[in-house]
Motif scaffolding. Sequence first.
Motif, mmCIF file in Angstrom:
data_model
loop_
_atom_site.group_PDB
_atom_site.id
_atom_site.type_symbol
_atom_site.label_atom_id
_atom_site.label_comp_id
_atom_site.label_asym_id
_atom_site.label_seq_id
_atom_site.Cartn_x
_atom_site.Cartn_y
_atom_site.Cartn_z
ATOM 1 N N GLU A 1 15.028 -0.162 10.506
ATOM 2 C CA GLU A 1 15.551 -0.436 9.159
ATOM 3 C C GLU A 1 14.523 -1.189 8.323
ATOM 4 O O GLU A 1 14.308 -0.874 7.142
ATOM 5 C CB GLU A 1 16.851 -1.235 9.232
ATOM 6 N N GLU A 2 13.877 -2.176 8.922
ATOM 7 C CA GLU A 2 12.919 -2.987 8.164
ATOM 8 C C GLU A 2 11.653 -2.208 7.817
ATOM 9 O O GLU A 2 11.136 -2.305 6.699
ATOM 10 C CB GLU A 2 12.564 -4.248 8.950
ATOM 11 N N LEU A 3 11.146 -1.421 8.760
ATOM 12 C CA LEU A 3 9.922 -0.666 8.479
ATOM 13 C C LEU A 3 10.170 0.407 7.432
ATOM 14 O O LEU A 3 9.321 0.658 6.562
ATOM 15 C CB LEU A 3 9.377 -0.045 9.768
ATOM 16 N N PHE A 4 11.327 1.055 7.484
ATOM 17 C CA PHE A 4 11.649 2.064 6.475
ATOM 18 C C PHE A 4 11.979 1.417 5.132
ATOM 19 O O PHE A 4 11.810 2.039 4.095
ATOM 20 C CB PHE A 4 12.798 2.957 6.959
ATOM 21 N N TRP A 5 12.428 0.189 5.154
ATOM 22 C CA TRP A 5 12.553 -0.580 3.914
ATOM 23 C C TRP A 5 11.179 -0.713 3.260
ATOM 24 O O TRP A 5 11.055 -0.683 2.042
ATOM 25 C CB TRP A 5 13.138 -1.959 4.226
ATOM 26 N N GLY A 6 10.158 -0.847 4.102
ATOM 27 C CA GLY A 6 8.795 -0.954 3.575
ATOM 28 C C GLY A 6 8.303 0.354 2.994
ATOM 29 O O GLY A 6 7.874 0.419 1.843
ATOM 30 N N CYS A 7 8.360 1.429 3.771
ATOM 31 C CA CYS A 7 7.957 2.768 3.310
ATOM 32 C C CYS A 7 8.337 3.770 4.382
ATOM 33 O O CYS A 7 7.921 3.627 5.538
ATOM 34 C CB CYS A 7 6.456 2.845 3.034
ATOM 35 N N ALA A 8 9.089 4.774 4.012
ATOM 36 C CA ALA A 8 9.552 5.764 4.986
ATOM 37 C C ALA A 8 8.397 6.572 5.562
ATOM 38 O O ALA A 8 8.386 6.896 6.756
ATOM 39 C CB ALA A 8 10.577 6.695 4.347
ATOM 40 N N GLY A 9 7.418 6.907 4.743
ATOM 41 C CA GLY A 9 6.294 7.701 5.221
ATOM 42 C C GLY A 9 5.430 6.934 6.205
ATOM 43 O O GLY A 9 5.085 7.439 7.276
ATOM 44 N N ILE A 10 5.085 5.694 5.853
ATOM 45 C CA ILE A 10 4.264 4.875 6.736
ATOM 46 C C ILE A 10 5.039 4.543 8.012
ATOM 47 O O ILE A 10 4.488 4.588 9.116
ATOM 48 C CB ILE A 10 3.805 3.595 6.022
ATOM 49 N N ALA A 11 6.328 4.240 7.878
ATOM 50 C CA ALA A 11 7.138 3.926 9.059
ATOM 51 C C ALA A 11 7.204 5.109 10.010
ATOM 52 O O ALA A 11 7.135 4.942 11.234
ATOM 53 C CB ALA A 11 8.542 3.518 8.624
ATOM 54 N N VAL B 1 0.817 -1.225 0.000
ATOM 55 C CA VAL B 1 0.000 0.000 0.000
ATOM 56 C C VAL B 1 0.845 1.266 0.000
ATOM 57 O O VAL B 1 0.308 2.373 0.036
ATOM 58 C CB VAL B 1 -0.954 0.015 1.224
ATOM 59 N N ALA B 2 2.168 1.137 -0.047
ATOM 60 C CA ALA B 2 3.048 2.300 0.062
ATOM 61 C C ALA B 2 2.790 3.328 -1.037
ATOM 62 O O ALA B 2 2.673 4.531 -0.777
ATOM 63 C CB ALA B 2 4.508 1.855 0.041
ATOM 64 N N ALA B 3 2.692 2.871 -2.273
ATOM 65 C CA ALA B 3 2.499 3.792 -3.396
ATOM 66 C C ALA B 3 1.151 4.510 -3.297
ATOM 67 O O ALA B 3 1.049 5.705 -3.603
ATOM 68 C CB ALA B 3 2.593 3.032 -4.718
ATOM 69 N N GLU B 4 0.130 3.794 -2.835
ATOM 70 C CA GLU B 4 -1.209 4.385 -2.722
ATOM 71 C C GLU B 4 -1.238 5.504 -1.688
ATOM 72 O O GLU B 4 -1.766 6.597 -1.945
ATOM 73 C CB GLU B 4 -2.217 3.300 -2.332
ATOM 74 N N TYR B 5 -0.674 5.249 -0.519
ATOM 75 C CA TYR B 5 -0.659 6.289 0.513
ATOM 76 C C TYR B 5 0.212 7.466 0.112
ATOM 77 O O TYR B 5 -0.091 8.623 0.432
ATOM 78 C CB TYR B 5 -0.182 5.706 1.842
ATOM 79 N N ASP B 6 1.297 7.188 -0.595
ATOM 80 C CA ASP B 6 2.157 8.262 -1.080
ATOM 81 C C ASP B 6 1.410 9.139 -2.084
ATOM 82 O O ASP B 6 1.472 10.364 -2.015
ATOM 83 C CB ASP B 6 3.411 7.671 -1.729
ATOM 84 N N GLU B 7 0.696 8.498 -2.988
ATOM 85 C CA GLU B 7 -0.036 9.237 -4.022
ATOM 86 C C GLU B 7 -1.143 10.091 -3.409
ATOM 87 O O GLU B 7 -1.333 11.252 -3.779
ATOM 88 C CB GLU B 7 -0.637 8.237 -5.017
ATOM 89 N N ILE C 1 8.049 11.241 2.122
ATOM 90 C CA ILE C 1 7.317 10.711 3.290
ATOM 91 C C ILE C 1 5.883 11.269 3.360
ATOM 92 O O ILE C 1 5.442 11.767 4.374
ATOM 93 C CB ILE C 1 8.079 10.915 4.619
ATOM 94 N N ARG C 2 5.178 11.142 2.257
ATOM 95 C CA ARG C 2 3.849 11.750 2.139
ATOM 96 C C ARG C 2 2.787 11.046 2.972
ATOM 97 O O ARG C 2 1.717 11.614 3.230
ATOM 98 C CB ARG C 2 3.417 11.765 0.670
ATOM 99 N N ALA C 3 3.041 9.815 3.386
ATOM 100 C CA ALA C 3 2.065 9.116 4.231
ATOM 101 C C ALA C 3 2.171 9.557 5.680
ATOM 102 O O ALA C 3 1.385 9.127 6.515
ATOM 103 C CB ALA C 3 2.265 7.608 4.126
ATOM 104 N N SER C 4 3.136 10.412 5.971
ATOM 105 C CA SER C 4 3.273 10.979 7.310
ATOM 106 C C SER C 4 2.632 12.363 7.322
ATOM 107 O O SER C 4 2.841 13.168 6.415
ATOM 108 C CB SER C 4 4.757 11.088 7.675
ATOM 109 N N HIS C 5 1.842 12.631 8.358
ATOM 110 C CA HIS C 5 1.118 13.897 8.475
ATOM 111 C C HIS C 5 2.024 14.932 9.132
ATOM 112 O O HIS C 5 2.500 14.751 10.252
ATOM 113 C CB HIS C 5 -0.145 13.683 9.313
#
Length: 379
Positions: free
Chosen positions: A75-85, A27-33, A206-210
């Motif tokens: 490291e692992e969570l940011f491997w997934g997506c920096a914004g979500i992490a 879901v990383a790309a979706e939340y980023d978009e 990091i667009r998934a971060s508010h």
Amino acid sequence: MSFQLSAEQAELRKWAHGFAEREIRPVAAEYDEKEEFPREVLQKAAKIGLTSYAAPTEYGGGGLTSVMAACLIGEELFWGCAGIATSLLAFGLAGLPIYYMGTEEQKRKWLSQLCDPNHPRLGAMALTEPNAGSDVKAIQTRAVRDGDEWVINGRKCFITNGGIADLYVVFAKTDPDAGYHGVSAFIVPGSTPGLSGGKKERKMGIRASHTADVIFENVRVPKENLLGEENMAFIGAMKMLEYSRPAVAAAAVGVARAAYEYALDYAKQRIQFGKPIFNNQAISFMLADMKTKIDAARLLTWRAAELADRGESCAVEGSMAKAFAAEMAMEVTTHAVQILGGYGYMRDYPVEKWMRDAKILSIYEGTTQIQKKVIATGL
């Protein structure tokens, strides 16, 4: 001296990686978009303890209080997506200062709320202002004692979870003429009258971060919400940042690793002039440099984390790790885009996102230049 993770540490890394692979990557790309806060992912992470693993068990956390644990998981969570992490690890934004600076009563009251797996609460640390970033003594937000309460007025900017957090740790001037020694910290519930969210920022990465402004208009908190000693919050903040910078370095390693792995796989499959582009020395040497610098950054990070877990100062080593890892992440993600060529520039492929995400790592929690100032001072 050993570079081998223990069985427990290896399992910890596997646990975090599994969640990143199953719940974050798809879901990383979706939340980023959409530039949308990942509440659904947050709830899943809270259920399994990923949002509160760093808190001691007596406050409802997972008891994984070591800095090394934070680095392995980060490291692992940011491997997934920096914004979500960034959103998932929001516990630390309010939890860390309370843990390092708070009284036992404050820890029991507030950390337990942040650790609730069924109702995950967001934390925020309100320090940065329009005219005060790294220069903490320049903050203008004021807190004035009025009987048994403190009254806070001011505006903060670039605050992760600003306006949507359930709990804030707010830094304010309590002695305007005392410079660094005139700053105090306060625990402020997000529902407190007079506290409101301002403009939400539109970010490069990091667009998934508010990220937003937070406004304080005659915000009243009881005197017992003073965090640590009056006028001494700067010292507490510096100690907290000392121990959090290795985790930011680990985050940079995670982002870089994601880009490197994708670029390596692409280079082995992309055929040009009748052979994989990996067979061209210009490409394979670029990937060799990327791999080397990722490992170097990780080793710097682990050294700083190990010092912290021994109870020793890691101020210089943590700054070295963060400065090197953040700049490395920018370089590696840029090279990943270059290896993919035109495809790398397109938003249908993930490498341009990793490049955008990487840039913030050399800015937040102290810019690379501030890290070098810390290192130079230590010399």
